[in-house]
Structures are given as C-alpha cells and as structure tokens.
Design a protein around this motif. Structure first.
Motif, mmCIF file in Angstrom:
data_model
loop_
_atom_site.group_PDB
_atom_site.id
_atom_site.type_symbol
_atom_site.label_atom_id
_atom_site.label_comp_id
_atom_site.label_asym_id
_atom_site.label_seq_id
_atom_site.Cartn_x
_atom_site.Cartn_y
_atom_site.Cartn_z
ATOM 1 N N ILE A 136 0.847 -1.177 0.000
ATOM 2 C CA ILE A 136 0.000 0.000 0.000
ATOM 3 C C ILE A 136 0.894 1.242 0.000
ATOM 4 N N ARG A 137 0.263 2.386 -0.109
ATOM 5 C CA ARG A 137 0.973 3.656 -0.126
ATOM 6 C C ARG A 137 0.388 4.564 0.942
ATOM 7 N N THR A 138 1.249 5.291 1.661
ATOM 8 C CA THR A 138 0.766 6.290 2.601
ATOM 9 C C THR A 138 1.405 7.624 2.262
ATOM 10 N N THR A 139 0.621 8.680 2.374
ATOM 11 C CA THR A 139 1.127 10.020 2.080
ATOM 12 C C THR A 139 0.668 11.002 3.152
ATOM 13 N N VAL A 140 1.465 12.032 3.333
ATOM 14 C CA VAL A 140 1.036 13.259 3.999
ATOM 15 C C VAL A 140 1.173 14.328 2.928
ATOM 16 N N GLN A 141 0.053 14.963 2.573
ATOM 17 C CA GLN A 141 0.030 15.803 1.384
ATOM 18 C C GLN A 141 -0.954 16.944 1.551
ATOM 19 N N TYR B 32 -2.150 18.120 -4.915
ATOM 20 C CA TYR B 32 -1.896 17.132 -3.864
ATOM 21 C C TYR B 32 -0.392 16.897 -3.631
ATOM 22 N N THR B 33 0.353 17.988 -3.554
ATOM 23 C CA THR B 33 1.798 17.894 -3.313
ATOM 24 C C THR B 33 2.057 17.202 -1.980
ATOM 25 N N SER B 34 2.976 16.240 -1.970
ATOM 26 C CA SER B 34 3.217 15.450 -0.759
ATOM 27 C C SER B 34 4.536 15.835 -0.110
ATOM 28 N N THR B 35 4.574 15.723 1.220
ATOM 29 C CA THR B 35 5.811 15.873 1.978
ATOM 30 C C THR B 35 6.298 14.522 2.483
ATOM 31 N N LEU C 213 7.200 21.471 2.834
ATOM 32 C CA LEU C 213 6.283 22.491 2.339
ATOM 33 C C LEU C 213 5.604 23.158 3.518
ATOM 34 N N GLU C 214 4.953 24.268 3.248
ATOM 35 C CA GLU C 214 4.228 25.031 4.264
ATOM 36 C C GLU C 214 2.769 25.097 3.846
ATOM 37 N N THR C 215 1.893 24.490 4.653
ATOM 38 C CA THR C 215 0.471 24.489 4.325
ATOM 39 C C THR C 215 -0.352 24.351 5.598
ATOM 40 N N ALA C 216 -1.535 24.933 5.587
ATOM 41 C CA ALA C 216 -2.494 24.740 6.670
ATOM 42 C C ALA C 216 -3.529 23.691 6.305
#
Length: 471
Positions: free
Chosen positions: A104-109, A115-118, A140-143
C-alpha cells in the motif's frame, strides 16, 4: 513517566534509579491526528471505494479488487485539516494488518490539487499486526494537509485493519525542555538468554536465569529485523509501559565488522542505511531510551580505504542527526572501540577523537568503549579519558562490562576463562557501566565456541558465570 528533579538526585541514586549526569531537552510533541485509536468510531476518517467500519477497536476497510491505481481505493483524514510546516520534523506511525499481504501507499500531502506530498512511502502490510513508523522533515508550508492510505492497484480484493494512527509534529521535542527519566534499567524478557532459559528448564537454566537472564542488558538490532519499526517498538513500548530505560544497539552499518568479519553484513547501501536509521529513531519517538550506535564502526577505519571512511563518516553523522531530530529523549553513545585498539591496535586515542569529531559527536550524548570486549573497567575508563583529552569538549562515556570480570587475555573472539563484569548501573568511573554484549552470545566460530556470531550458547554463559571454560 516519573519526573526526577535535581533535588531528588541523591535519593534517586540510593534507590537505584537511572539519573544520567546531563539531561537533553525535550518537550511534548503535537499530535495532529484526531481519533487515531478509533475510540469514537470512524469520526474524522473518510474513505473512497473502500467502505470503513470499526472492528474490535480497529479501523477496518474492505478493498475491492481490479482497481487500476493506488488512489482508486483509499482512506484517510483531512477533516479537520492540519498544518505542515517547512523544516519541522514529523513522525507518522500506525499498526496495520491485512487479510493477505499487500503493498500500500501512505502520504502526507496537501488536500487539494495538485496534492503535493511531503511524505510518500510504499510499504507491505502482512497478515500479522505490525508497527510502522516514518520520520520526515516538512518540505512544504500548508495549513491544509491530509493523511492518506492508498490501497488500490491489486487484482483481488482484501480487508485491511489500522490502529493507533499517530502523526506528531516533533518540533517542540527538540526545543530544549527537561527530559523525563525512568525508574531503572529494563530487563529484556525476550533476550537470547531468557529465551533459552524459558525453553530449557533445569538446574543450568536456573543458574543462567539468576546470573544473566534476570539482569538488564542491551538488545541488538540489524538487518535480521524484517521490520525495524516493529522490532524497536516491541522493545521500547513495554519498557516505557514499565517506566524502565531500554538499552538498544544499532548495528546495521554497511560493511559491518570490516576488521573482525565474523559479524559482517549490514544495510546493502548507504541509502538503505539512512532509511533504516531514520525509521529506528522514529520508532523510538519521544520515549526514553539509550542507544549504542554502531559498535566497531570507527575502529574499522583501519581496515578501510579513504573513500570508504568518508562514506561511513557521513552515514554516522546522518544517524546522529536522526536521533536528535526524531528521538529527543534518547541518549546516543557513538562507539569508540576499546583500550586494545587505542594502545596496540593502530588507532590512537587522538585518532579516535578526530573520528568522533568528524562524525559530529557533539550531536551524541557521549561515546561507548569496550563493546563486546574484555578489557577491565579501569583500563576502559583510562582509554576513554585519553579520548576526552583530545576532544574540544569532553563527553560522557559508558563502558561495556558484560564480559570484563577477568580482564583481557590477549584474545577477542570467545576467549577462554573470561567472566561476567559489573551489572548495568551508574558509575564505575564512567557515566554508566552497561551489559551491551549479551552474555552467552557467541562472537563467531572461534575460540571456545563454534557457534555463529550472535547465537546464544549455554556453555558460553556458564563459562562467564564461573570464570572457567573447562567443561
């Protein structure tokens, strides 16, 4: 965890409580996931083409077969959205199992296009529950960030379960606040000696249990651990629950044991090592721990070429930074070989101090000496003192006393007539004396043992207990 102030130090020492001389700073990490234990059902969690429900306290997802892309079946959390800050350190961790092994795949994005991911990781979930942990730096910087588990791109359907999902912003944990301390060293209930004792009842087992298996000692981690996050968590977790300090050895540097060769191996590439050591640190997280980092790794320079030395220096420097970033309550001791290498082995204390400095020992709590060796504590303390004489800033050090009760006889590989040394405790001329090498574990097919390196032998244990190798 118990908190011990400086005013209670004397009383703590009298009670045998671990109180190292200096305390690195740490504060509370910020949890970003809501309802990660699913005690409130599926609140805050969403899914697409993978119906979710709570099953025995775990999040259960039924994933259809025949999807073309990972994201064609997924679940995650984006309500409420959470912030990701550039440069902050984060740890994502969770438990997972599946009805059949699946990648599987996990992202924080970012939760809107594109949907840019960190964080973007592939992992294989098996049929037994395992812990997974990923440390990463915010790019990246996002809220408006979200967590996803992308489950598609499989021909046949399956069911997957998640639990204890956590994403912490570790920024506060490296800000320099006091560290929580523990009420003594952890006795490993799954050590090699204890495992043998439990499987072999009898008088010999009783003797080994009383003298060795019931004592605090380190557990070693390397490429034999299929899932390093799960292995570390299963050691540190019970120790933390018992309010005890676990001792771990990270032993997976590429070309490990370059001089001795009996314990050769390690991670296949520097890239693989960097991922492994980051996961190791992230799996510890904010829980208290003590880590001996890569025994012999600096002593082995005498068996390596210039480019190899530079590569190893970079890997060890990276490792120290990972513990600083992701495991702020861990005291890391970078290994500095032993008295023999420092007097007759071609590595002077000044040379060792230079290697420690080049790696960045300033990012470690201290250094370790005599790991898996036999030099008595007085010689080991003397050797460590010589190293400190050549460091810009003196560092605390620990001594491995697991087999130094009769000192050194000129041999290093399962020599005869050696003996257990002082059990794990504060002092002995060092910050701590520790059982780092597991007593009874073989050094390799050599000396008085034909067992491979790392295998426990009751005959080796009994020889250390009695100080006599005669059968």
């Amino acid at each position: 965890m118990r908190w011990i102030t400086r005013g209670l130090r004397a009383a703590a020492l009298a009670l045998g409580v671990v109180v190292p001389a200096t305390t690195p700073g740490a504060g509370a990490a910020t949890e970003l996931i809501k309802n990660g234990s699913f005690s409130s059902g599926t609140t805050n969690w969403w899914s697409a083409n993978a119906p979710i429900s709570v099953d025995a306290g775990q999040l259960k997802a039924v994933v259809p077969g025949g999807t073309a892309e990972r994201w064609d079946a997924m679940l995650g959390q984006k309500v409420p959205a959470f912030p990701i800050h550039q440069g902050h350190r984060y740890i994502l961790s969770f438990d997972a199992r599946a009805s059949a092994p699946r990648e599987i795949r996990t992202t924080v994005q970012v939760n809107t296009a594109p949907y840019t991911s960190t964080l973007d990781k592939l992992l294989t979930v098996g049929t037994e529950t395992q812990r997974f942990a990923f440390g990463f730096t915010g790019s990246l910087e996002t809220a408006q960030a979200e967590l996803t588990f992308q489950l598609g791109d499989h021909a046949t359907g399956y069911t997957i379960w998640f639990d204890n999902v956590s994403l912490v912003d570790n920024y506060a944990n490296v800000a320099g606040n006091p560290v929580s301390l523990t009420s003594g060293f952890y006795v490993d209930p799954k050590s090699n000696p204890k495992d043998w004792v439990d499987k072999n009842p009898g008088d010999t087992a009783k003797t080994i249990n009383a003298a060795i298996a019931s004592k605090p000692m380190a557990r070693w981690f390397g490429n034999w651990n299929a899932n390093i996050a799960d292995a570390v968590n299963k050691h540190v977790g019970p120790a933390d629950a018992a309010d005890k300090l676990p001792i771990l050895v990270a032993y997976n540097i590429p070309d490990r044991d370059a001089c001795g060769e009996h314990s050769g191996g390690g991670a296949g590439t520097p890239e693989a090592y960097r991922e492994w050591i980051t996961t190791f640190a992230a799996a510890i997280g904010s829980r208290p721990a003590l880590v001996i980092l890569e025994p012999d790794s600096l002593g082995d320079f005498q068996c390596m070429e210039g480019e190899e030395e530079a590569t190893r220096t970079a890997m060890l420097s990276y490792a120290l930074q990972q513990f600083k970033d992701f495991a702020p309550n861990t005291w890391v001791y970078l290994d500095a070989a032993n008295y023999g290498w420092g007097t007759t082995g071609g590595t002077t204390p000044q040379a060792m101090a230079e290697r420690l400095t080049n790696v960045g020992v300033a990012n470690a709590h201290g250094f370790s000496v005599n790991v898996s060796n036999y030099y008595d504590t007085a010689k080991s303390v003397q050797y460590a003192g010589w190293i400190n004489d050549h460091l810009a800033t003196q560092k605390p050090f620990v001594v491995d006393t697991s087999r130094n009760g009769n000192g050194h006889n000129g041999e290093w590989c399962n020599p005869p007539d050696r003996k257990l040394g002082a059990t794990t405790q504060l002092g002995g001329g060092a910050e701590m004396v520790l059982w780092v090498k597991v007593p009874g574990d073989s050094d390799g097919d050599c000396g008085i043992s034909d067992r491979p390196a790392g295998q426990f032998g009751p005959e080796l244990a009994m020889a250390l207990i009695t100080g006599d190798s005669t059968p």
